[in-house]
Design a protein around this motif. Structure first.
Motif, PDB file in Angstrom:
ATOM      1  N   PHE A  45      16.728  10.062  40.549  1.00 18.70           N
ATOM      2  CA  PHE A  45      17.710   9.579  39.821  1.00 18.70           C
ATOM      3  C   PHE A  45      17.282   7.975  39.254  1.00 18.70           C
ATOM      4  O   PHE A  45      16.982   7.086  40.085  1.00 18.70           O
ATOM      5  CB  PHE A  45      19.204   9.298  40.402  1.00 18.70           C
ATOM      6  CG  PHE A  45      19.625  10.395  40.848  1.00 18.70           C
ATOM      7  CD1 PHE A  45      20.271  11.496  40.214  1.00 18.70           C
ATOM      8  CD2 PHE A  45      19.818  10.905  42.378  1.00 18.70           C
ATOM      9  CE1 PHE A  45      20.878  12.429  40.484  1.00 18.70           C
ATOM     10  CE2 PHE A  45      20.224  11.929  42.658  1.00 18.70           C
ATOM     11  CZ  PHE A  45      20.912  12.742  41.665  1.00 18.70           C
ATOM     12  N   LEU A  85      14.848   5.893  41.860  1.00 19.97           N
ATOM     13  CA  LEU A  85      15.282   6.215  43.123  1.00 19.97           C
ATOM     14  C   LEU A  85      14.784   7.782  43.196  1.00 19.97           C
ATOM     15  O   LEU A  85      15.273   8.704  42.774  1.00 19.97           O
ATOM     16  CB  LEU A  85      16.822   6.372  43.311  1.00 19.97           C
ATOM     17  CG  LEU A  85      17.202   6.435  44.613  1.00 19.97           C
ATOM     18  CD1 LEU A  85      16.748   5.323  45.465  1.00 19.97           C
ATOM     19  CD2 LEU A  85      18.810   6.564  44.609  1.00 19.97           C
ATOM     20  N   VAL A  97      14.794  10.870  45.578  1.00 22.34           N
ATOM     21  CA  VAL A  97      15.697  11.151  46.419  1.00 22.34           C
ATOM     22  C   VAL A  97      15.289  12.535  47.174  1.00 22.34           C
ATOM     23  O   VAL A  97      15.489  12.474  48.327  1.00 22.34           O
ATOM     24  CB  VAL A  97      17.039  11.801  45.904  1.00 22.34           C
ATOM     25  CG1 VAL A  97      18.159  12.261  46.751  1.00 22.34           C
ATOM     26  CG2 VAL A  97      17.788  10.107  45.064  1.00 22.34           C
ATOM     27  N   SER A 119      23.819   9.907  55.953  1.00 19.10           N
ATOM     28  CA  SER A 119      24.554   9.575  54.549  1.00 19.10           C
ATOM     29  C   SER A 119      23.357   9.082  53.957  1.00 19.10           C
ATOM     30  O   SER A 119      22.595   8.082  54.250  1.00 19.10           O
ATOM     31  CB  SER A 119      25.743   8.789  54.836  1.00 19.10           C
ATOM     32  OG  SER A 119      26.001   8.604  53.493  1.00 19.10           O
ATOM     33  N   GLY A 120      23.240   9.715  52.545  1.00 19.48           N
ATOM     34  CA  GLY A 120      22.024   9.164  51.789  1.00 19.48           C
ATOM     35  C   GLY A 120      20.842   9.701  51.967  1.00 19.48           C
ATOM     36  O   GLY A 120      19.886   9.241  51.046  1.00 19.48           O
ATOM     37  N   SER A 121      20.678  10.795  52.794  1.00 20.99           N
ATOM     38  CA  SER A 121      19.511  11.177  53.022  1.00 20.99           C
ATOM     39  C   SER A 121      18.784  12.510  51.952  1.00 20.99           C
ATOM     40  O   SER A 121      17.828  12.774  52.017  1.00 20.99           O
ATOM     41  CB  SER A 121      19.127  12.013  54.498  1.00 20.99           C
ATOM     42  OG  SER A 121      19.878  12.958  54.626  1.00 20.99           O
ATOM     43  N   SER A 166      23.294  16.282  49.861  1.00 19.92           N
ATOM     44  CA  SER A 166      24.231  16.823  48.744  1.00 19.92           C
ATOM     45  C   SER A 166      23.158  17.125  47.463  1.00 19.92           C
ATOM     46  O   SER A 166      23.272  17.943  46.797  1.00 19.92           O
ATOM     47  CB  SER A 166      25.062  15.720  48.464  1.00 19.92           C
ATOM     48  OG  SER A 166      26.172  15.740  49.318  1.00 19.92           O
ATOM     49  N   THR A 167      22.253  16.193  47.068  1.00 21.52           N
ATOM     50  CA  THR A 167      21.245  16.369  46.236  1.00 21.52           C
ATOM     51  C   THR A 167      20.591  17.780  46.053  1.00 21.52           C
ATOM     52  O   THR A 167      20.569  18.381  45.057  1.00 21.52           O
ATOM     53  CB  THR A 167      20.525  15.040  45.957  1.00 21.52           C
ATOM     54  OG1 THR A 167      21.177  14.042  45.929  1.00 21.52           O
ATOM     55  CG2 THR A 167      19.475  15.428  44.675  1.00 21.52           C
ATOM     56  N   GLU A 211      22.234  19.779  39.607  1.00 22.74           N
ATOM     57  CA  GLU A 211      21.317  18.772  39.341  1.00 22.74           C
ATOM     58  C   GLU A 211      19.924  19.702  39.017  1.00 22.74           C
ATOM     59  O   GLU A 211      19.945  20.598  39.353  1.00 22.74           O
ATOM     60  CB  GLU A 211      21.046  17.864  40.451  1.00 22.74           C
ATOM     61  CG  GLU A 211      22.154  17.064  41.119  1.00 22.74           C
ATOM     62  CD  GLU A 211      22.668  16.012  40.104  1.00 22.74           C
ATOM     63  OE1 GLU A 211      22.048  15.607  39.289  1.00 22.74           O
ATOM     64  OE2 GLU A 211      23.722  15.347  40.487  1.00 22.74           O
TER      65      GLU A 211
END
Ligand code: ADP
Ligand code: MG
Length: 246
Positions: free
Chosen positions: A17, A20, A22, A42-44, A47-48, A57
């Protein structure tokens, strides 16, 4: 014994993104009837990754091969692909102005062009299956979180997907409602559904998961059978992560 069909294969998948980065060179394979549990802080990028598999996406590079066919967002009908790869979200995203049954028949009738009578019949069967046989005609606002999530599962199943993706399906639920949703998912797994599940429910991962993937900072750090990964993590980062949540 017939060899399991490969349902999803991902090769060197990258997603950013802006600046970033990801997802970093993700490789993974999901075979027919496998339940793959995806864990990580969280943030790893969990979800993406699921959203890329469902084409919500669009990847920057790498390959996504669904049931043997490499899917490219500019040449494939992504709606058709999404029918084969269903998704259930943390926040159920039900249509509030439609009844429970209305939610379940919406996509089959509008997207797939199924006759309404047939969609209703199939939708009722699915709602019976997830334990909501007495809720066809009520509105989502009258349901508990666990019931809403079971409607969301029935709604995804109504498209007859070959694979189901679950993104923290129980994280928004009160603790006493988690079990009923996990039980529904376990039943689905036992019927042979191919599933990729992001969850912090380690009991479910051990009991129902065939494989566990641990993600850290956009990379797959560890992959293995649940008991091996949980009892004998090879990587220090996996040990630390498991130590923090168990
Ligand atoms: P997880 O599900 O493991 O918590 P995510 O895939 O949601 O992780 O997020 C991974 C990283 O990507 C996070 O830093 C998040 O802020 C960022 N991110 C996710 N979606 C977007 C987006 N649409 N735009 C910008 N950044 C995003
Ligand atoms: Mg997430």
């Amino acid at each position: 014994m017939h060899e399991k069909q490969e349902m999803i294969r991902v090769e060197k998948l990258n997603k950013s993104f802006g600046d970033l980065h990801v997802l970093k060179d993700i490789d993974m394979t999901v075979n027919e009837s496998d339940v793959v549990v995806l864990v990580g802080a969280s943030g790893s990028g969990k979800s993406t990754l699921l959203r890329c598999l469902n084409f919500l996406e669009i990847k920057n590079s790498g390959k996504i091969i669904i049931e043997g066919e490499e899917i490219e967002s500019d040449t494939h009908n992504l709606n058709e692909v999404r029918q084969r790869v269903g998704m259930v979200f943390q926040h159920f995203n039900l249509f509030p102005h439609k009844t429970v049954l209305g939610n379940v028949i919406e996509a089959p009738t509008q997207v797939k062009g199924i006759r309404k009578e047939d969609a209703i019949k199939a939708g009722k069967t699915l709602l019976d299956k997830v334990g909501l046989g007495d809720k066809y005609d009520v509105y989502p606002s009258t349901l508990s979180g666990g019931q809403k999530q079971r409607v969301a599962i029935a709604r995804a199943l109504a498209m007859k997907p070959d694979v189901m993706l679950f993104d923290e399906p129980t994280s928004a639920l009160d603790p006493e409602l988690v079990g009923e949703v996990l039980a529904t998912m376990k039943e689905l797994a036992e019927e042979g559904m191919t599933m990729v599940v992001v969850t912090h429910e380690m009991g479910f991962a051990r009991e129902v998961g065939d494989w566990v993937i641990y993600m850290h900072d956009g990379k797959i750090v560890e992959f293995g059978h649940p008991n091996d990964v949980f009892d004998n993590p090879k990587e220090k980062r996996t040990q630390e992560f498991l130590g923090s949540i168990l």
